[in-house]
Every structure is written in C-alpha cells, then in structure tokens.
Design a protein around this motif. Structure first.
Motif, PDB file in Angstrom:
ATOM      1  N   SER A  73       7.833  33.562   7.763  1.00  0.00           N
ATOM      2  CA  SER A  73       8.562  32.325   7.464  1.00  0.00           C
ATOM      3  C   SER A  73       7.997  31.627   6.231  1.00  0.00           C
ATOM      4  CB  SER A  73       8.526  31.383   8.668  1.00  0.00           C
ATOM      5  OG  SER A  73       9.127  31.981   9.801  1.00  0.00           O
ATOM      6  N   VAL A  74       6.670  31.416   6.211  1.00  0.00           N
ATOM      7  CA  VAL A  74       6.082  30.688   5.076  1.00  0.00           C
ATOM      8  C   VAL A  74       6.041  31.556   3.819  1.00  0.00           C
ATOM      9  CG1 VAL A  74       4.736  29.196   6.585  1.00  0.00           C
ATOM     10  CG2 VAL A  74       3.693  31.288   5.699  1.00  0.00           C
ATOM     11  N   LEU A  75       6.075  32.876   4.015  1.00  0.00           N
ATOM     12  CA  LEU A  75       6.082  33.782   2.865  1.00  0.00           C
ATOM     13  C   LEU A  75       7.327  33.577   2.010  1.00  0.00           C
ATOM     14  CD1 LEU A  75       4.325  36.047   1.699  1.00  0.00           C
ATOM     15  CD2 LEU A  75       5.658  37.679   3.004  1.00  0.00           C
ATOM     16  N   PHE A  76       8.455  33.350   2.654  1.00  0.00           N
ATOM     17  CA  PHE A  76       9.705  33.131   1.920  1.00  0.00           C
ATOM     18  C   PHE A  76       9.598  31.913   1.008  1.00  0.00           C
ATOM     19  CE2 PHE A  76      12.026  36.200   4.444  1.00  0.00           C
ATOM     20  CZ  PHE A  76      13.086  36.544   3.622  1.00  0.00           C
ATOM     21  N   GLY A  77       9.112  30.807   1.571  1.00  0.00           N
ATOM     22  CA  GLY A  77       9.021  29.576   0.794  1.00  0.00           C
ATOM     23  C   GLY A  77       8.023  29.678  -0.340  1.00  0.00           C
ATOM     24  N   THR A  78       6.826  30.177  -0.031  1.00  0.00           N
ATOM     25  CA  THR A  78       5.769  30.267  -1.040  1.00  0.00           C
ATOM     26  C   THR A  78       6.154  31.207  -2.168  1.00  0.00           C
ATOM     27  OG1 THR A  78       4.165  29.915   0.732  1.00  0.00           O
ATOM     28  CG2 THR A  78       3.321  30.701  -1.365  1.00  0.00           C
ATOM     29  N   PHE A  79       6.688  32.363  -1.805  1.00  0.00           N
ATOM     30  CA  PHE A  79       7.076  33.350  -2.801  1.00  0.00           C
ATOM     31  C   PHE A  79       8.141  32.777  -3.737  1.00  0.00           C
ATOM     32  CE2 PHE A  79       9.354  37.066  -4.401  1.00  0.00           C
ATOM     33  CZ  PHE A  79       8.307  37.887  -4.790  1.00  0.00           C
ATOM     34  N   THR A  80       9.106  32.058  -3.177  1.00  0.00           N
ATOM     35  CA  THR A  80      10.185  31.485  -3.982  1.00  0.00           C
ATOM     36  C   THR A  80       9.653  30.465  -4.971  1.00  0.00           C
ATOM     37  OG1 THR A  80      11.694  31.778  -2.105  1.00  0.00           O
ATOM     38  CG2 THR A  80      12.430  30.337  -3.868  1.00  0.00           C
ATOM     39  N   VAL A  81       8.722  29.601  -4.529  1.00  0.00           N
ATOM     40  CA  VAL A  81       8.153  28.568  -5.405  1.00  0.00           C
ATOM     41  C   VAL A  81       7.415  29.204  -6.581  1.00  0.00           C
ATOM     42  CG1 VAL A  81       6.436  26.715  -5.565  1.00  0.00           C
ATOM     43  CG2 VAL A  81       7.972  26.828  -3.599  1.00  0.00           C
ATOM     44  N   ILE A  82       6.525  30.144  -6.294  1.00  0.00           N
ATOM     45  CA  ILE A  82       5.698  30.733  -7.353  1.00  0.00           C
ATOM     46  C   ILE A  82       6.542  31.613  -8.266  1.00  0.00           C
ATOM     47  CG2 ILE A  82       3.670  32.127  -7.845  1.00  0.00           C
ATOM     48  CD1 ILE A  82       2.573  31.356  -5.118  1.00  0.00           C
ATOM     49  N   LEU A  83       7.468  32.362  -7.685  1.00  0.00           N
ATOM     50  CA  LEU A  83       8.326  33.237  -8.485  1.00  0.00           C
ATOM     51  C   LEU A  83       9.149  32.422  -9.476  1.00  0.00           C
ATOM     52  CD1 LEU A  83       9.376  36.186  -8.872  1.00  0.00           C
ATOM     53  CD2 LEU A  83      11.231  35.584  -7.312  1.00  0.00           C
ATOM     54  N   ASN A  84       9.714  31.318  -8.996  1.00  0.00           N
ATOM     55  CA  ASN A  84      10.543  30.487  -9.869  1.00  0.00           C
ATOM     56  C   ASN A  84       9.762  29.985 -11.069  1.00  0.00           C
ATOM     57  OD1 ASN A  84      11.581  27.241 -10.172  1.00  0.00           O
ATOM     58  ND2 ASN A  84      13.081  28.865 -10.425  1.00  0.00           N
ATOM     59  N   ASN A  85       8.539  29.537 -10.829  1.00  0.00           N
ATOM     60  CA  ASN A  85       7.736  29.004 -11.928  1.00  0.00           C
ATOM     61  C   ASN A  85       7.382  30.090 -12.935  1.00  0.00           C
ATOM     62  OD1 ASN A  85       6.683  26.533 -12.886  1.00  0.00           O
ATOM     63  ND2 ASN A  85       4.619  27.239 -12.443  1.00  0.00           N
ATOM     64  N   SER A  86       7.016  31.273 -12.446  1.00  0.00           N
ATOM     65  CA  SER A  86       6.614  32.351 -13.356  1.00  0.00           C
ATOM     66  C   SER A  86       7.809  32.957 -14.084  1.00  0.00           C
ATOM     67  CB  SER A  86       5.860  33.442 -12.581  1.00  0.00           C
ATOM     68  OG  SER A  86       6.661  34.002 -11.563  1.00  0.00           O
ATOM     69  N   MET A  87       9.008  32.880 -13.495  1.00  0.00           N
ATOM     70  CA  MET A  87      10.204  33.375 -14.172  1.00  0.00           C
ATOM     71  C   MET A  87      10.521  32.552 -15.413  1.00  0.00           C
ATOM     72  SD  MET A  87      13.182  34.536 -11.515  1.00  0.00           S
ATOM     73  CE  MET A  87      13.337  32.916 -10.789  1.00  0.00           C
ATOM     74  N   LEU A  88      10.225  31.246 -15.341  1.00  0.00           N
ATOM     75  CA  LEU A  88      10.601  30.348 -16.430  1.00  0.00           C
ATOM     76  C   LEU A  88       9.652  30.429 -17.624  1.00  0.00           C
ATOM     77  CD1 LEU A  88      11.623  27.259 -14.305  1.00  0.00           C
ATOM     78  CD2 LEU A  88      13.125  28.508 -15.835  1.00  0.00           C
ATOM     79  N   ASN A  89       8.424  30.917 -17.405  1.00  0.00           N
ATOM     80  CA  ASN A  89       7.437  30.947 -18.484  1.00  0.00           C
ATOM     81  C   ASN A  89       7.928  31.628 -19.758  1.00  0.00           C
ATOM     82  OD1 ASN A  89       4.803  29.640 -17.945  1.00  0.00           O
ATOM     83  ND2 ASN A  89       4.882  30.857 -16.090  1.00  0.00           N
ATOM     84  N   PRO A  90       8.470  32.863 -19.674  1.00  0.00           N
ATOM     85  CA  PRO A  90       8.867  33.544 -20.916  1.00  0.00           C
ATOM     86  C   PRO A  90      10.244  33.133 -21.434  1.00  0.00           C
ATOM     87  CG  PRO A  90       9.220  35.018 -19.050  1.00  0.00           C
ATOM     88  CD  PRO A  90       8.655  33.739 -18.492  1.00  0.00           C
ATOM     89  N   ILE A  91      10.929  32.244 -20.727  1.00  0.00           N
ATOM     90  CA  ILE A  91      12.323  31.931 -21.062  1.00  0.00           C
ATOM     91  C   ILE A  91      12.442  30.633 -21.870  1.00  0.00           C
ATOM     92  CG2 ILE A  91      14.657  31.769 -20.073  1.00  0.00           C
ATOM     93  CD1 ILE A  91      13.190  34.345 -19.466  1.00  0.00           C
ATOM     94  N   LEU A  92      11.337  29.935 -22.096  1.00  0.00           N
ATOM     95  CA  LEU A  92      11.412  28.643 -22.771  1.00  0.00           C
ATOM     96  C   LEU A  92      12.116  28.691 -24.134  1.00  0.00           C
ATOM     97  CD1 LEU A  92       8.036  26.866 -21.933  1.00  0.00           C
ATOM     98  CD2 LEU A  92      10.193  26.850 -20.699  1.00  0.00           C
ATOM     99  N   PRO A  93      11.892  29.734 -24.949  1.00  0.00           N
ATOM    100  CA  PRO A  93      12.620  29.775 -26.226  1.00  0.00           C
ATOM    101  C   PRO A  93      14.136  29.722 -26.056  1.00  0.00           C
ATOM    102  CG  PRO A  93      10.828  31.361 -26.262  1.00  0.00           C
ATOM    103  CD  PRO A  93      10.916  30.838 -24.859  1.00  0.00           C
ATOM    104  N   ARG A  94      14.658  30.271 -24.964  1.00  0.00           N
ATOM    105  CA  ARG A  94      16.094  30.230 -24.728  1.00  0.00           C
ATOM    106  C   ARG A  94      16.569  28.783 -24.499  1.00  0.00           C
ATOM    107  NH1 ARG A  94      19.965  33.977 -23.066  1.00  0.00           N
ATOM    108  NH2 ARG A  94      18.588  35.446 -24.170  1.00  0.00           N
TER     109      ARG A  94
END
Length: 465
Positions: free
Chosen positions: A13-34
């Motif tokens: 249960s908590v894996l879903f929430g934690t994974f989503t939070v961290i994944l979202n933040n790391s996905m945005l890192n390389p996309i800032l130029p866009r």
C-alpha cells in the motif's frame, strides 16, 4: 490479495504512494528545458518547479510526528496521498507556469506527509527482526524511482505532451489510496497532544530557508549571491535556536533525544553519505554520457535501468541479511562496493566503452541497495517505538538537505573546475569535461569511504539478545 499477510499488504500500500511521489519528481528533472519553451520563460522561473516541491516537502515533514500522534498515522498518510493527487490533477489542468508551480507546492506538501509516515507505518506492522526485509522491499521506491524517473520522463515528453507528466500520477495515486484505506492499520491517537507552534515556526523557517537557497544556488554566482548567503546563515541560526528550544520542552515537536542513540546518529550520517553518492551519479552521469561521449537522452536513461534493478534486488537481499546477521555484515560492504565502483567511474577515458560505464553504475546500484536502507532500518530499530514517526521525519529531512547539498556542490564543482581545466593550453572542452567528471566521481567516492568506519558502529537487534 487475501492470501498475502496483512503486514505485507501494508508495504504494498505505502509502496504505491512513495514510488509515485519520488518518480514524479525525478521525471521532471530532465524536462525543465521543455517548460522554458512551452511557457516562453527563463531557467530561473522554471527552476521553481523543482525548488518549490523540495521546499514545501521539507517544511511539511516536521509536522508528521505530531500529526501521527494526534490523529493517527493512517489518516495522515491518506491525507498526504490525497493532497498529492490534488496537486497532480491541478498540474494536469494548469495553463500557466504559475499554476504548475502552485501544483508542485501542493504535491510537495503531500509528499512531506507521505514519506516519513510510510516508514513509520511499516515499522508499526513488523517486529524488529523482520523490518530489514520489509524496508528493503519498500526501499525499492526510494532508490529505483530516482533512477528510472529520467528515462520515463524522457520517453513521455518525446511522444506525449507535458501534462502527461502529471497525469501519470493520478491512477497510481488512486490505487494507492484504495489499498491504503483498506489495508493500513489504525494506530493509537493522543487527542491531548499539544502542538508546539513556536518550534514549528522556527524549524520550518530554518529548513525552508536552507532548501530554498540550495534549490536556487546551482551556479557559484547564485550560491554566493547575498540573498542566498543570508538565507543559509539564517536557516542555520534558526536550526541552532530550534535545538536549544526543543531541548527545554516537555512535549517537543521533534524529540531530539533520539540523537543520543549512537546507532541512530550514525545511520543518519551513513544514509546522508549514500544519498550524496546516489544523487552525484544522477547529476554527473548524464553530463558524462551526453557531453563527453555524445550519446542521446535515451542512452542516458538506459544507463540507469540496470543500476535500478540491481539496487532493488540487493536492497531486499541486504534487508534479509540485516535481519539475520546485523548491519555490520551489510552496510560496510555496501558502502565499499559503491565507493569502489565510483572510483572506477573516476578512471574513465575517452575510449571507454558504454557497456563498461553501464556495468560500473550497476555495481554502484548493488552497493546502494546494501548500504542505504539497511542503515536506515538499523537506526530506526534502535530508537523507542513511540518515537519512530519523529525519527523517520528527521531522517527524511536530513536526507533531503544532504541530497540537495550534494547536487549543489557537484554542480558548482563541475562549473568551476571545468572552466579552470579548459583554460589550460592544448586541452579541448571534451577532455576538460571528462577530467572534471573523473575528479567529481573521486570526490563522491571519498565521501562514501569516509562513512565506512562509522558504519561499523551500527548495531542490530542481534546485539540486544
């Protein structure tokens, strides 16, 4: 899921929430130029997309101990995940950069409630001698998500529009919400718990000032800016005042007595070093692959996948070994493996093949899996049960600051040192970049090596028998 033991349903249960939070933040890192292109903005304004999340999360985390005791950990976790989903929906529907930034602030507040409480919920469901494996499985979110996030983000932005970076969170968030509502156990509450308002104001101002300064100080000119220097100095002063104030309170916001436990204090030092090692790789490797070897973003993303898999596998194996043998058999070897592979990355040449870099990074993943979460678990096991939520909050706050500090340090080191080397005669920018990155990896390895002797101080439940 009826055949799965209840305690493991808590982890899922908590894996879903934690994974989503961290994944979202790391996905945005390389996309800032866009985002600079989409909103016709500049790098400073767009940088707030990352900075505001980090600041909002850091300022919310100190509240989790009080909220968990006052209202129950399950309610706090559900509230945090709900808040994160609201921020994701808001981000999906945003039409302006300001709305994206506000949405990220909402996500950050949700993440600040989720991260510390998730660990506390797991500890509440497992006996001490089984927590290593449980946290190892849960730790997949904390270690794997930052590694695969840039890859997923790169693919999404290549084939879909930027709102999908927010949309992808929503189904996972609702699944996590449904699982958590059903399977998380209610914890005891204390309706008479007093809220330490002065302590909250002092610590949130301190943490907020430091994280804000680190978030905007990725270049030496910015870090040396008078505002940044003032923010960091003020933040440090606020934290010192907070320590003196809290030690005089009968019911403090954060019970600092946990730092009197040697294993907990050392675990903070070890996990901070490991976090700097992790995020130095996340920052430096894309520069190496793209600026030195001229490969594209897809090849950069693929470089992190074997490391993520290795980290996940050895985190579970390390957790199992922690439960059976204790931290001294897991954490020091893990740090040594990670340091050794990082030294290997500090010895690269222009002729080094891609596959060798991939293998070295995968070995780093093995060391990270063995060194990080087992150290966290042994530290949390060493403190009284009623302080687990507060201990988890402080662990997450310090890890957040150390990770940010590591990225800022290596950003500035890269900028300054590369310019120095490139100024020398008979050296081109490619060679200067490689030499700078080699040196940076050796510095990262040195930080990990310094933590190894301290890791032998860690004690496990076996030492109490």
């Amino acid at each position: 899921m009826s055949k799965i033991p209840t305690k493991w349903l808590v982890v899922i249960s908590v894996l879903f929430g934690t994974f989503t939070v961290i994944l979202n933040n790391s996905m945005l890192n390389p996309i800032l130029p866009r985002f600079i292109e989409v909103f016709d903005s500049n790098a400073v304004s767009v940088g707030w997309i990352l900075t505001i999340f980090m600041v909002a999360m850091g300022m919310t985390m100190p509240l989790t101990g009080y909220f968990g005791d006052r209202f129950g950990k399950k309610k706090v976790y559900l509230a945090g995940l709900s808040l994160f989903i609201v921020g994701s929906i808001s981000g999906l529907l945003s039409q302006t950069l300001s709305m994206v930034i506000i949405s990220r602030a909402i996500q950050g507040m949700g993440g600040g409630l989720i991260m510390p409480i998730a660990m506390a919920l797991i500890f509440n469901s497992f006996p001490r001698h089984e927590r290593g494996l449980a946290v190892g499985v849960y730790g997949v979110a904390a270690m794997v998500a930052p590694a695969i996030g840039p890859t997923i983000g790169g693919f999404l932005i290549q084939f879909l529009d930027w709102p999908w970076l927010f949309a992808i969170n929503i189904p996972f968030g609702f699944i996590g919400l449904a699982l958590s509502a059903k399977f998380l156990e209610r914890t005891e509450t204390d309706p008479n718990k007093r809220f330490d308002l002065p302590g909250f104001v002092i610590i949130t101002l301190g943490i907020g000032a430091i994280l804000f300064a680190l978030g905007r100080g990725r270049e030496i000119s910015m870090l040396a800016d008078s505002l940044n220097v003032t923010l960091i100095a003020s933040g440090l002063i606020a934290i010192v005042i907070f320590v003196f104030y809290e030690n005089r309170q009968e019911d403090p916001l954060l019970n600092l007595s946990v730092f009197k436990v040697p294993t907990y204090s050392v675990s903070i030092l070890v996990t901070s070093s490991a976090s700097i090692g992790l995020f130095s790789g996340i920052f430096l490797l894309p520069l190496l692959i793209q600026n030195v070897y001229g490969l594209n973003e897809v090849m950069t993303g693929l470089l992190f996948l074997p490391a993520a898999a290795a980290s996940g596998i050895f985190m579970s194996l390390g957790g199992r070994l922690l439960d059976k043998k204790g931290p001294r058999y897991v954490v020091p070897p893990g740090l040594a493996i990670m340091a050794g592979a990082t030294i290997g990355l500090g010895m690269l040449k222009l002729s080094t093949p891609y596959w060798l870099i991939l293998i070295l990074n995968a070995i780093r993943g093995i060391g990270m899996g063995m060194g990080n979460m087992p150290a966290t678990t042994s530290g949390m096991n060493s403190i009284p049960e009623h302080l687990v939520a507060q201990g988890s909050a402080m662990n997450n706050i310090i890890r957040q600051i150390s990770s940010s500090l590591g990225i800022v340090f290596f950003s500035i080191y890269y900028e300054v040192r590369r310019a120095q080397i490139a100024a020398a005669p008979d050296i081109d920018m490619q060679a200067a970049t490689l030499q700078t990155l080699n040196e940076a990896f050796l510095v990262s390895a040195g930080i990990l090596i310094l933590a190894i002797p301290f890791s032998f101080i860690l004690k496990g439940v076996q030492d109490d028998k």
